[in-house]
Design a protein around this motif. Structure first.
Motif, mmCIF file in Angstrom:
data_model
loop_
_atom_site.group_PDB
_atom_site.id
_atom_site.type_symbol
_atom_site.label_atom_id
_atom_site.label_comp_id
_atom_site.label_asym_id
_atom_site.label_seq_id
_atom_site.Cartn_x
_atom_site.Cartn_y
_atom_site.Cartn_z
ATOM 1 N N LYS A 187 63.887 72.501 85.139
ATOM 2 C CA LYS A 187 64.518 71.320 85.633
ATOM 3 C C LYS A 187 64.344 70.164 85.540
ATOM 4 C CE LYS A 187 66.648 73.771 90.072
ATOM 5 N NZ LYS A 187 66.561 75.004 89.355
ATOM 6 N N CYS A 188 65.229 69.217 85.488
ATOM 7 C CA CYS A 188 65.296 67.744 85.213
ATOM 8 C C CYS A 188 64.231 67.096 86.521
ATOM 9 C CB CYS A 188 66.685 67.105 84.897
ATOM 10 S SG CYS A 188 66.426 65.150 85.029
ATOM 11 N N ILE A 189 63.321 66.351 86.062
ATOM 12 C CA ILE A 189 62.364 65.641 87.312
ATOM 13 C C ILE A 189 63.341 64.559 87.918
ATOM 14 C CG2 ILE A 189 60.530 66.390 86.026
ATOM 15 C CD1 ILE A 189 60.128 63.504 85.314
ATOM 16 N N TYR A 190 64.489 64.285 87.283
ATOM 17 C CA TYR A 190 65.202 62.874 87.829
ATOM 18 C C TYR A 190 66.234 63.430 88.882
ATOM 19 C CZ TYR A 190 62.524 59.569 85.336
ATOM 20 O OH TYR A 190 61.659 58.692 84.828
ATOM 21 N N CYS A 191 67.039 64.428 88.026
ATOM 22 C CA CYS A 191 68.244 64.805 89.066
ATOM 23 C C CYS A 191 68.210 66.289 89.471
ATOM 24 C CB CYS A 191 69.559 64.479 88.221
ATOM 25 S SG CYS A 191 69.691 65.757 86.874
ATOM 26 N N GLY A 192 67.234 66.911 89.034
ATOM 27 C CA GLY A 192 67.356 68.346 89.463
ATOM 28 C C GLY A 192 68.083 69.173 88.790
ATOM 29 N N VAL A 237 67.712 69.723 77.433
ATOM 30 C CA VAL A 237 68.562 68.498 77.469
ATOM 31 C C VAL A 237 69.024 68.583 78.801
ATOM 32 C CG1 VAL A 237 70.554 67.046 76.889
ATOM 33 C CG2 VAL A 237 69.092 68.450 75.099
ATOM 34 N N CYS A 238 68.990 67.299 79.543
ATOM 35 C CA CYS A 238 69.687 67.277 80.843
ATOM 36 C C CYS A 238 70.826 66.387 80.513
ATOM 37 C CB CYS A 238 68.797 66.489 81.870
ATOM 38 S SG CYS A 238 69.624 66.237 83.339
ATOM 39 N N ILE A 239 72.124 66.852 80.712
ATOM 40 C CA ILE A 239 73.536 66.387 80.411
ATOM 41 C C ILE A 239 73.633 65.205 81.188
ATOM 42 C CG2 ILE A 239 75.687 66.668 80.014
ATOM 43 C CD1 ILE A 239 74.711 69.505 78.911
ATOM 44 N N PRO A 240 73.724 65.443 82.853
ATOM 45 C CA PRO A 240 73.893 64.460 83.379
ATOM 46 C C PRO A 240 73.134 63.105 83.252
ATOM 47 C CG PRO A 240 73.647 66.568 84.673
ATOM 48 C CD PRO A 240 73.296 66.760 83.350
ATOM 49 N N CYS A 241 71.803 63.246 83.047
ATOM 50 C CA CYS A 241 71.218 61.992 82.857
ATOM 51 C C CYS A 241 70.847 61.544 81.193
ATOM 52 C CB CYS A 241 69.940 61.640 83.727
ATOM 53 S SG CYS A 241 68.943 62.851 84.365
ATOM 54 N N ASP A 242 71.121 62.418 80.442
ATOM 55 C CA ASP A 242 71.042 62.296 78.988
ATOM 56 C C ASP A 242 69.489 62.233 78.638
ATOM 57 O OD1 ASP A 242 71.881 61.876 76.410
ATOM 58 O OD2 ASP A 242 72.092 59.889 76.459
#
Ligand SMILES: [Zn+2]
Length: 144
Positions: free
Chosen positions: A2-7, A35-40
């Motif tokens: 999971k992305c640490i910024y947006c989850g 890759v976290c697509i929402p926050c690139d």
């Protein structure tokens, strides 16, 4: 992962990484970062990070290329993985300092790296060490 910024759940996506110094550019194809697509944001696993680092270091140490000491707004935004607008905002509120050459801002690479080292580690999670990140960041590597 999971992305640490947006989850958001991060996806493994095949891409290429390029690094450039002056007029030279190398491209490494087939790397698969999360890759976290929402926050690139991209997170490389340890093996890939090491491979990229080794290639980049060999290239930088070859003595064929000079590492630029001063960077413009676009280069700094690539280095830090933020928008150019963020850079201008940070200039305005004094978090970044730069000098003006003609109509362009010039940033001292060493100062910017010192300022951003802790954030850079957080931004990429725990999969690569701080030392790896410092080297990767200092070489100005970015993923396409
Ligand atoms: Zn995210």
């Amino acid at each position: 992962m999971k992305c640490i910024y947006c989850g958001s759940e991060m996806a493994k996506i095949k891409t290429s990484v390029s690094a450039s110094w002056g007029k030279y550019k190398i491209e490494i194809k087939g790397v698969e970062p999360y890759v976290c697509i929402p926050c690139d944001r991209k997170v490389y696993d340890l093996e890939e990070a090491k491979m990229i680092q080794e290639i980049a270091r060999g290239y930088a140490d070859s003595g064929l290329v000079e590492k630029p000491e001063f960077l413009n707004v676009e280069e700094i935004s690539n280095l830090l993985k933020v928008s150019t607008q963020t850079i201008y905002n940070m200039l305005k509120d004094g978090r970044l300092s730069a000098s003006k050459v003609g109509r362009e801002w010039r940033f001292n690479r060493n100062e910017v790296e010192k300022l951003f080292a802790p954030q850079a580690v957080a931004a990429r999670g725990n999969t690569i060490s701080k030392n790896d990140l410092d080297i990767i960041n200092s070489l100005g590597i970015e993923a396409d």
